[in-house]
Write a protein that holds these residues in place. Structure first.
Motif, PDB file in Angstrom:
ATOM      1  N   PHE A  90       2.270  10.035 -16.484  1.00 35.74           N
ATOM      2  CA  PHE A  90       2.590   9.941 -15.053  1.00 35.74           C
ATOM      3  C   PHE A  90       2.280  11.283 -14.387  1.00 35.74           C
ATOM      4  O   PHE A  90       2.729  12.321 -14.864  1.00 35.74           O
ATOM      5  N   ALA A  91       1.530  11.258 -13.278  1.00 32.46           N
ATOM      6  CA  ALA A  91       1.026  12.524 -12.728  1.00 32.46           C
ATOM      7  C   ALA A  91       1.393  12.730 -11.260  1.00 32.46           C
ATOM      8  O   ALA A  91       0.712  13.448 -10.544  1.00 32.46           O
ATOM      9  N   ASN A  92       2.473  12.111 -10.812  1.00 26.36           N
ATOM     10  CA  ASN A  92       2.776  12.172  -9.378  1.00 26.36           C
ATOM     11  C   ASN A  92       4.072  12.910  -9.063  1.00 26.36           C
ATOM     12  O   ASN A  92       4.725  12.639  -8.069  1.00 26.36           O
ATOM     13  N   ARG A  93       4.463  13.834  -9.933  1.00 30.23           N
ATOM     14  CA  ARG A  93       5.697  14.570  -9.637  1.00 30.23           C
ATOM     15  C   ARG A  93       5.397  15.663  -8.631  1.00 30.23           C
ATOM     16  O   ARG A  93       4.404  16.377  -8.754  1.00 30.23           O
ATOM     17  N   GLY A  94       6.270  15.820  -7.664  1.00 33.34           N
ATOM     18  CA  GLY A  94       6.066  16.869  -6.684  1.00 33.34           C
ATOM     19  C   GLY A  94       6.984  16.667  -5.502  1.00 33.34           C
ATOM     20  O   GLY A  94       7.841  15.787  -5.509  1.00 33.34           O
ATOM     21  N   ARG A  95       6.784  17.482  -4.465  1.00 33.05           N
ATOM     22  CA  ARG A  95       7.676  17.424  -3.305  1.00 33.05           C
ATOM     23  C   ARG A  95       7.323  16.265  -2.373  1.00 33.05           C
ATOM     24  O   ARG A  95       8.042  15.988  -1.430  1.00 33.05           O
ATOM     25  N   ARG A  96       6.179  15.627  -2.612  1.00 28.29           N
ATOM     26  CA  ARG A  96       5.835  14.493  -1.749  1.00 28.29           C
ATOM     27  C   ARG A  96       6.727  13.302  -2.061  1.00 28.29           C
ATOM     28  O   ARG A  96       7.014  13.023  -3.217  1.00 28.29           O
ATOM     29  N   LYS A 110       0.870  -1.178   0.000  1.00 29.92           N
ATOM     30  CA  LYS A 110       0.000   0.000   0.000  1.00 29.92           C
ATOM     31  C   LYS A 110       0.898   1.216   0.000  1.00 29.92           C
ATOM     32  O   LYS A 110       1.770   1.355   0.860  1.00 29.92           O
ATOM     33  N   GLY A 111       0.707   2.087  -0.959  1.00 30.46           N
ATOM     34  CA  GLY A 111       1.519   3.289  -1.037  1.00 30.46           C
ATOM     35  C   GLY A 111       0.995   4.369  -0.109  1.00 30.46           C
ATOM     36  O   GLY A 111      -0.168   4.371   0.294  1.00 30.46           O
ATOM     37  N   ALA A 112       1.879   5.280   0.225  1.00 30.77           N
ATOM     38  CA  ALA A 112       1.496   6.452   1.013  1.00 30.77           C
ATOM     39  C   ALA A 112       2.505   7.533   0.659  1.00 30.77           C
ATOM     40  O   ALA A 112       3.476   7.267  -0.048  1.00 30.77           O
ATOM     41  N   SER A 113       2.274   8.748   1.126  1.00 33.65           N
ATOM     42  CA  SER A 113       3.273   9.770   0.838  1.00 33.65           C
ATOM     43  C   SER A 113       3.422  10.713   2.017  1.00 33.65           C
ATOM     44  O   SER A 113       2.559  10.787   2.898  1.00 33.65           O
ATOM     45  N   PHE A 114       4.541  11.417   2.015  1.00 36.41           N
ATOM     46  CA  PHE A 114       4.859  12.304   3.138  1.00 36.41           C
ATOM     47  C   PHE A 114       5.735  13.441   2.621  1.00 36.41           C
ATOM     48  O   PHE A 114       6.264  13.371   1.502  1.00 36.41           O
ATOM     49  N   THR A 115       5.856  14.467   3.416  1.00 33.24           N
ATOM     50  CA  THR A 115       6.790  15.546   3.085  1.00 33.24           C
ATOM     51  C   THR A 115       7.765  15.708   4.250  1.00 33.24           C
ATOM     52  O   THR A 115       7.471  15.299   5.378  1.00 33.24           O
ATOM     53  N   LEU A 116       8.899  16.317   3.971  1.00 35.08           N
ATOM     54  CA  LEU A 116       9.843  16.638   5.042  1.00 35.08           C
ATOM     55  C   LEU A 116       9.466  17.990   5.635  1.00 35.08           C
ATOM     56  O   LEU A 116       8.918  18.824   4.924  1.00 35.08           O
ATOM     57  N   GLU A 133      10.888   6.553   1.830  1.00 35.35           N
ATOM     58  CA  GLU A 133      11.954   6.763   0.833  1.00 35.35           C
ATOM     59  C   GLU A 133      12.277   8.255   0.776  1.00 35.35           C
ATOM     60  O   GLU A 133      11.462   9.057   0.312  1.00 35.35           O
ATOM     61  N   ILE A 134      13.472   8.607   1.238  1.00 37.10           N
ATOM     62  CA  ILE A 134      13.800  10.030   1.422  1.00 37.10           C
ATOM     63  C   ILE A 134      14.891  10.450   0.439  1.00 37.10           C
ATOM     64  O   ILE A 134      15.987   9.884   0.441  1.00 37.10           O
ATOM     65  N   GLU A 175       2.669  19.516  -5.204  1.00 42.36           N
ATOM     66  CA  GLU A 175       3.143  18.340  -4.482  1.00 42.36           C
ATOM     67  C   GLU A 175       2.864  17.044  -5.228  1.00 42.36           C
ATOM     68  O   GLU A 175       3.089  15.975  -4.702  1.00 42.36           O
ATOM     69  N   GLY A 176       2.347  17.120  -6.426  1.00 43.71           N
ATOM     70  CA  GLY A 176       1.962  15.892  -7.113  1.00 43.71           C
ATOM     71  C   GLY A 176       0.705  15.337  -6.467  1.00 43.71           C
ATOM     72  O   GLY A 176       0.187  15.880  -5.490  1.00 43.71           O
ATOM     73  N   LEU A 177       0.225  14.232  -7.005  1.00 48.07           N
ATOM     74  CA  LEU A 177      -1.019  13.677  -6.478  1.00 48.07           C
ATOM     75  C   LEU A 177      -0.806  12.936  -5.166  1.00 48.07           C
ATOM     76  O   LEU A 177      -1.738  12.686  -4.418  1.00 48.07           O
ATOM     77  N   GLY A 178       0.440  12.554  -4.911  1.00 45.56           N
ATOM     78  CA  GLY A 178       0.700  11.773  -3.699  1.00 45.56           C
ATOM     79  C   GLY A 178       0.231  10.340  -3.833  1.00 45.56           C
ATOM     80  O   GLY A 178       0.031   9.644  -2.848  1.00 45.56           O
ATOM     81  N   VAL A 179       0.036   9.883  -5.062  1.00 46.78           N
ATOM     82  CA  VAL A 179      -0.385   8.499  -5.293  1.00 46.78           C
ATOM     83  C   VAL A 179       0.549   7.902  -6.337  1.00 46.78           C
ATOM     84  O   VAL A 179       0.527   8.315  -7.497  1.00 46.78           O
ATOM     85  N   TYR A 180       1.379   6.968  -5.931  1.00 42.66           N
ATOM     86  CA  TYR A 180       2.255   6.295  -6.887  1.00 42.66           C
ATOM     87  C   TYR A 180       1.613   4.943  -7.216  1.00 42.66           C
ATOM     88  O   TYR A 180       1.608   4.024  -6.399  1.00 42.66           O
ATOM     89  N   GLY A 181       1.084   4.842  -8.423  1.00 46.45           N
ATOM     90  CA  GLY A 181       0.299   3.665  -8.802  1.00 46.45           C
ATOM     91  C   GLY A 181       1.042   2.350  -8.631  1.00 46.45           C
ATOM     92  O   GLY A 181       0.445   1.339  -8.271  1.00 46.45           O
TER      93      GLY A 181
END
Ligand SMILES: Cc1cc2nc3c(=O)[nH]c(=O)nc-3n(C[C@H](O)[C@H](O)[C@H](O)COP(=O)(O)OP(=O)(O)OC[C@H]3O[C@@H](n4cnc5c(N)ncnc54)[C@H](O)[C@@H]3O)c2cc1C
Length: 502
Positions: free
Chosen positions: A403-409, A348-354, A386-387, A453-459
């Motif tokens: 691909f639509a998930n580019r961003g700071r996440r 299960k994917g998830a995303s975060f920011t620093l 993954e940092i 931040e991108g969509l925050g969803v990496y398929g």
């Protein structure tokens, strides 16, 4: 030849076919299972072609092995499995499957935990006999067959002092990872795998073999870079390679009491490395430590030992109880993370920011400790952050490829591992719970409106509940148009299926 009449048995429920959801797979499809007649026709056609194709049906030697996937929970009983070696054999099979509306799955490296490379009763096109990699050291390009694994690519390139962005685990498939985007240790300097993709050779649903690049079938090339599992069977990827020296990499273990200090350090040093350094922070219960929970950090620096140690000095100063980091050939890095085989696994994917907040990361560590103490044989489960500095990835806009998930996440991955089907539901529920914790954390942190931040969803990580529109965002409508042109019958429908525009 064994019977093919009674094969529609789902031996397990993959991530997106369970009690809660049915999302990245279409809920229903009008595509049909393989029949005795189909098998007979295909066998004859492939024999005439005489290109070493193998057709397996239930009861044949090798059939059971051919169903194996990285996650036991992603396996299904196919009506027939075709091990093919050439674009012309694939073309023949696809034409036949199109004409007879047969349910089809394509197997690259077999790592999809959603069962996207499996079918219940349908036809599998298995690319595992197509793993060659040809290096052009002058042009610095790699011609990679569609069934190759990342170890094939990294080993071949390294012989010429080259490397490209690729998966961090050796036996992951080039096919699925690339077509869904692709992150790797070199992403901080060279972007995603698709940013290094020069062209593809692809067999379409019609059986036509075409090339796609910026200059040839450019719209198809746009679609392949992100939503690529929807458009055909890619038989060759041409990847850009880069001159590569040894890197500084390895694994460190720390006691959980060091978490606050570790986060203080990682929140600062990784971004300062300007893409050349990265790390994966996670939790582990290594048997030599008596199964207690420890913090595991895989570190990577694209530079010399001296540079790597200097950049990670503040982490080293925290006194890891184990540290394997040293100067290593680049092609050994994808063997650094030990990932066990033969488990039931979910992802299960998830995303975060620093910056990562201590209370939050601690709560995920506690959730990991609880799950792995409650569910039998789940001690090898993964929960990874993954940092790395994503600036290079953000140089390309989200509309430039599908691909639509580019961003700071950044990506996190929740990967329960267990052994018995009776724990399927509990394990998947845990992964969802932890992913929800990440969502809550994102919405309390600054910039949670998602802008930039991108969509925050990496398929490729998130094959549970997310729907195609979640994964492709603003690019979905254009994908629908292209789907109508290249695969109007929606034969390639196993992962984040795109409904053809009408
Ligand atoms: C242990 C592990 C490590 C991972 N590490 C990374 C990582 O470092 N970076 C990252 O970005 N992701 C990573 N992933 C996620 C990975 O990108 C996905 O699991 C991906 O689907 C794997 O591709 P595959 O070819 O092995 O899978 P498969 O199950 O074979 O295929 C997945 C999908 O791709 C399609 N497909 C595969 N090959 C082709 C082809 N040649 N032509 C057309 N369609 C094809 C299949 O039909 C299916 O829909 C990892 C996953 C695992 C399990």
């Amino acid at each position: 030849m064994g019977s093919v009449g009674n094969t529609d048995t789902i031996v397990s429920l993959p991530d997106n076919q369970n009690a809660w959801s049915c999302s990245s797979l279409p809920a229903t499809t009008d595509r049909k299972p393989v029949t005795e007649q189909h098998v007979s026709d295909l066998r004859k056609a492939l024999k005439e072609l005489d290109e070493g194709s193998i057709l397996l049906v239930p009861g044949d030697d090798g059939y059971e092995d051919s169903l194996r996937r990285w996650s036991r929970a992603a396996e299904k009983r196919a009506g027939a499995v075709l091990l093919l070696k050439t674009p012309s054999a694939i073309a023949k099979a696809l034409r036949y499957a199109s004409e007879h509306t047969i349910d089809l799955a394509v197997r690259g490296g077999g790592h999809s935990t959603a069962g996207a490379s499996s079918t219940s009763g349908g036809l599998v096109i298995d690319l595992s006999s197509m793993r060659s990699v040809t290096v052009d050291s002058t042009a610095k390009t790699l011609a990679v067959q569609g069934g190759a694994q990342w170890s094939d690519v990294d080993d071949a390139a390294w012989e010429h002092g080259l490397a490209t962005v690729g998966g961090t685990v050796a036996d992951t498939g080039v096919g699925g990872l690339t077509l869904g985007g692709g992150y790797g240790w070199l992403s901080g300097t060279h972007g995603l795998v698709i940013d290094n993709l020069i062209s593809c050779e692809i067999v379409l649903a019609s059986g036509e073999v075409v090339r796609a690049s910026k200059d040839e079938n450019a719209d198809l090339f746009w679609a392949l870079r992100g939503g690529g599992q929807n458009f055909g069977v890619v038989t060759e990827f041409i990847l850009q390679a880069w001159k590569q020296d040894n890197v500084w990499a390895g694994v460190m273990l720390f006691p959980t009491e060091k978490l606050a200090d570790i986060l203080d350090v990682l929140n600062e040093i990784i971004l300062e490395m300007r893409g050349r350094g990265a790390c994966v922070l996670g939790f582990s219960r290594p048997p030599p430590a008596g199964g207690q929970v420890l913090i595991i950090i895989a570190v990577f620096y694209d530079g010399t030992e001296e540079e790597g140690r200097a950049r990670f000095q503040r982490l080293l100063d925290l006194g890891p109880i184990m540290n394997t980091a040293t100067s290593v050939p680049y092609n050994s890095v994808n063997r650094m993370l030990h990932v066990p085989q033969g488990r039931r696994v979910s992802m299960k994917g998830a995303s975060f920011t620093l910056p990562l907040r201590f209370d939050f990361v601690k709560s995920t560590m506690d959730a990991y400790a609880q799950f792995t103490s409650e569910v039998p044989h789940s001690q090898e489960s993964l929960l990874l952050y993954e940092i790395f500095e994503p600036g290079k990835i953000c140089e390309v806009a989200n509309h430039e490829m599908s691909f639509a998930n580019r961003g700071r996440r950044m990506n996190a991955m929740v990967g329960p591992m267990w052994t018995s089907p009776e724990h399927d539901a509990r394990s998947r529920a845990w992964a969802r719970e932890v992913a929800d914790m990440f969502k809550a954390e994102l919405s309390r942190s600054k910039g949670s409106d998602g802008k930039g931040e991108g969509l925050g969803v990496y398929g490729n990580y998130d094959q549970y509940d997310e729907k195609s529109r979640d994964v492709f965002g603003g690019n979905y409508a254009r994908l629908q148009e292209l789907k109508a042109r290249y695969d109007a019958g929606n034969m390639f429908n196993k992962l984040f299926s795109v409904a053809p525009a009408v």
